[in-house]
Design an enzyme around this catalytic site. Structure first.
Site, PDB file in Angstrom:
ATOM      1  N   GLU A   1       0.644  -1.248  -0.010  1.00 19.05           N
ATOM      2  CA  GLU A   1       0.044   0.179  -0.027  1.00 19.05           C
ATOM      3  C   GLU A   1       0.952   1.199  -0.067  1.00 19.05           C
ATOM      4  OE1 GLU A   1      -1.672   0.743   3.903  1.00 19.05           O
ATOM      5  OE2 GLU A   1      -3.460   1.862   3.141  1.00 19.05           O
TER       6      GLU A   1
ATOM      7  N   ASN B   1       0.201  -1.273   5.544  1.00 16.71           N
ATOM      8  CA  ASN B   1       1.105  -0.367   6.255  1.00 16.71           C
ATOM      9  C   ASN B   1       0.391  -0.685   7.652  1.00 16.71           C
ATOM     10  OD1 ASN B   1       3.187   1.804   4.878  1.00 16.71           O
ATOM     11  ND2 ASN B   1       1.441   1.315   3.685  1.00 16.71           N
TER      12      ASN B   1
ATOM     13  N   CYS C   1      -4.867  -2.934   2.678  1.00 11.73           N
ATOM     14  CA  CYS C   1      -4.745  -2.879   4.283  1.00 11.73           C
ATOM     15  C   CYS C   1      -6.004  -3.250   5.054  1.00 11.73           C
ATOM     16  CB  CYS C   1      -3.989  -1.443   4.442  1.00 11.73           C
ATOM     17  SG  CYS C   1      -3.453  -1.498   6.182  1.00 11.73           S
TER      18      CYS C   1
ATOM     19  N   GLU D   1      -6.082   8.778   7.575  1.00 12.25           N
ATOM     20  CA  GLU D   1      -6.535   8.205   6.438  1.00 12.25           C
ATOM     21  C   GLU D   1      -8.017   8.938   6.128  1.00 12.25           C
ATOM     22  OE1 GLU D   1      -6.047   4.276   4.687  1.00 12.25           O
ATOM     23  OE2 GLU D   1      -4.984   3.738   6.391  1.00 12.25           O
TER      24      GLU D   1
ATOM     25  N   LYS E   1      -9.268   2.407  -2.095  1.00  9.65           N
ATOM     26  CA  LYS E   1      -9.610   1.698  -0.545  1.00  9.65           C
ATOM     27  C   LYS E   1     -10.978   2.165  -0.204  1.00  9.65           C
ATOM     28  CE  LYS E   1      -7.079   1.229   3.638  1.00  9.65           C
ATOM     29  NZ  LYS E   1      -5.906   1.789   4.442  1.00  9.65           N
TER      30      LYS E   1
ATOM     31  N   ASN F   1      -6.818   6.229  -1.817  1.00  8.91           N
ATOM     32  CA  ASN F   1      -5.586   5.242  -1.440  1.00  8.91           C
ATOM     33  C   ASN F   1      -6.112   4.347  -2.510  1.00  8.91           C
ATOM     34  OD1 ASN F   1      -3.854   3.537  -0.490  1.00  8.91           O
ATOM     35  ND2 ASN F   1      -4.783   3.957   1.690  1.00  8.91           N
TER      36      ASN F   1
HETATM   37  N1  CDV Z   1      -3.022   1.401   6.505  1.00  4.05           N
HETATM   38  C1  CDV Z   1      -4.142   0.778   7.262  1.00  4.05           C
HETATM   39  O1  CDV Z   1      -5.143   0.546   6.774  1.00  4.05           O
HETATM   40  N2  CDV Z   1      -3.624   0.507   8.666  1.00  4.05           N
HETATM   41  C2  CDV Z   1      -4.846  -0.182   9.452  1.00  4.05           C
HETATM   42  C3  CDV Z   1      -4.247   0.213  11.038  1.00  4.05           C
HETATM   43  C4  CDV Z   1      -4.291   1.569  11.365  1.00  4.05           C
HETATM   44  C5  CDV Z   1      -4.850  -0.700  12.034  1.00  4.05           C
HETATM   45  C6  CDV Z   1      -4.681  -1.761   9.362  1.00  4.05           C
HETATM   46  O2  CDV Z   1      -5.998  -2.032   9.432  1.00  4.05           O
HETATM   47  O3  CDV Z   1      -3.668  -2.308   9.273  1.00  4.05           O
END
Ligand code: CDV
Length: 310
Positions: free
Chosen positions: A47, A195, A170, A144, A125, A108
Site C-alpha cells: 500500500e 502499512n 490494508c 486516512e 480503498k 488510496n
Molecule cells: N493502513 C491501514 O489501513 N492500517 C490499518 C491500521 C491503522 C490498523 C490496518 O488495518 O492495518
C-alpha cells in the site's frame, strides 16, 4: 492445462519521509529482478508504495500533503521505469499509491498491471481506518479519513494472467465483506498491500496481537472464500513508527505457503495452483448451493449495531 502461477509478495522496508520516488522505484525494480530470476509472473507491492506512510502526519491544509499523491495517469515519469522493467520481464504487478484525480479527489489506490504492461484494473480503498481530526492522545496520527475519500469503485475483479484477480488495501483485509463481494464474482487471487503500525494507538492492546490479527483475518478469509491471498507489507521503522512485516501468501485451505522473515525489502514467492481455489468453490463453499440470502439482508441494509430492546 496447468493453472499454476508463480506469485511474489515484494515487501518493502521503511521509506523515509525524504526518500524520493526514484529511490523507492529502484528498490522495487531490484525486487522485480529477483522475481524474474525465481520465475515469478505476478508481484504484489505494498500500500502507498511510493512514499512514507504520510497519514501519520497532521496538516491543517490537506493540499499541503499533495506532494505525496500521484496526479494524472499511471505511469508517471518516476514510475515508468518500473512499468518498463516489468513488461520486459513479462511480470504483472499490483502497485499501491496515493491518487489525486484531475477533479481534485484523493484516494488510496492500487492498480493491477498485467504481464504485457497493460493496466487491467484499478481499486480505491473502501474501508478507511483512523480519524479525520488531530488526536492529541495518540503518539502519532492515523489520518486516512482526513486525506482520502472512501473508494468509489466497489470491489471489481478482472480476468488476467489466466485467473480471476481482485484487489483490496490494508484495513479492507479485516472485513469479511471485502472478500465475500469478490468471491461472489469468482475471485481466485486477492492481492493487497498494507502499512500496519505495531501498536494499536486507538485502544490498549498487547502488541503481539497486531501480527496475529494480520494473519488471522487473511487465513480465515482465504478459506471461507476459497481463494489465494497475497499480502505485502511496508515494514520496519519509518520515522520512529514501527510497521509490522509478516507479508505472506495464503492458499485456499487457509494455510500460509510463504512468509516474510524480515522487516526489510524481501521477496517471498509461491507456486499457486488456481485449481485449488476451484475445489473449495465447488464443494464446501459452493455459494449457489449453500448460501441462504433470505437471512443476510441486514448485512447491506444496516451499518451499525442495533441491540435487542432490554
Ligand atoms: N493502513 C491501514 O489501513 N492500517 C490499518 C491500521 C491503522 C490498523 C490496518 O488495518 O492495518
Amino acid at each position: 492445462m496447468s493453472r499454476i502461477i508463480n506469485v511474489g509478495a515484494a515487501q518493502l522496508g521503511p521509506i523515509a519521509p525524504d526518500e524520493s520516488r526514484v529511490s523507492a522505484v529502484n528498490r522495487m525494480i531490484d525486487l522485480l529482478k529477483q522475481a524474474k530470476d525465481r520465475g515469478v509472473k505476478l508481484v504484489v507491492f505494498p500500500e502507498l508504495a511510493l512514499t512514507t506512510f504520510f497519514p501519520r502526519y497532521y496538516e491543517q491544509d490537506i493540499s499541503k500533503m499533495d506532494h505525496h499523491f500521484e496526479r494524472g495517469d499511471m505511469p508517471t515519469p518516476e514510475t515508468r521505469p518500473l512499468f518498463e522493467k516489468a513488461k520486459e520481464y513479462g511480470i504483472g504487478f499490483y502497485l499501491g499509491y496515493a491518487e489525486l484525480t484531475e477533479d481534485g479527489h484523493r484516494f488510496n489506490t492500487s492498480i493491477l498491471v498485467d504481464d504485457t504492461g497493460k493496466i487491467v484494473g484499478k481499486y480505491r480503498k473502501v474501508h478507511l481506518p483512523g480519524h479525520s481530526e488531530y488526536d492529541g492522545n495518540r503518539p502519532w496520527q492515523h489520518l486516512e479519513k482526513r486525506y482520502f475519500e472512501p473508494g468509489d469503485l466497489g470491489f471489481p475483479v478482472w480476468r488476467a494472467m489466466g485467473g480471476i484477480m481482485g484487489m483490496c488495501i490494508c484495513n479492507d483485509r479485516r472485513w469479511p465483506e471485502t472478500y465475500r463481494v469478490m468471491s461472489l464474482k469468482g475471485v481466485e487471487i486477492v492481492m493487497l498491500g498494507y502499512n500496519t503500525p505495531d501498536v494499536n494507538t486507538s485502544a490498549p492492546e498487547p502488541n503481539h496481537l497486531r501480527m496475529f490479527h494480520n494473519h488471522l483475518v487473511m487465513q480465515a478469509s482465504a478459506y471461507q472464500n476459497s481463494c489465494f491471498v497475497v499480502a505485502t507489507a511496508k515494514a520496519g521503522i519509518e520515522d520512529g513508527c514501527m510497521l509490522i512485516g509478516g507479508s505472506c501468501i495464503v492458499q485456499p485451505s487457509g494455510e500460509m505457503i510463504a512468509l516474510a522473515t524480515t522487516v526489510k525489502d524481501e521477496l517471498i514467492t509461491a507456486a499457486c495452483d488456481l485449481d485449488l481455489a476451484k475445489m473449495g468453490k465447488e464443494t464446501v463453499f459452493n455459494f449457489a448451493k449453500h448460501r441462504r440470502i433470505e437471512h443476510y439482508g441486514i448485512i447491506t441494509g444496516q451499518t451499525g449495531v442495533v441491540e435487542p430492546a432490554e
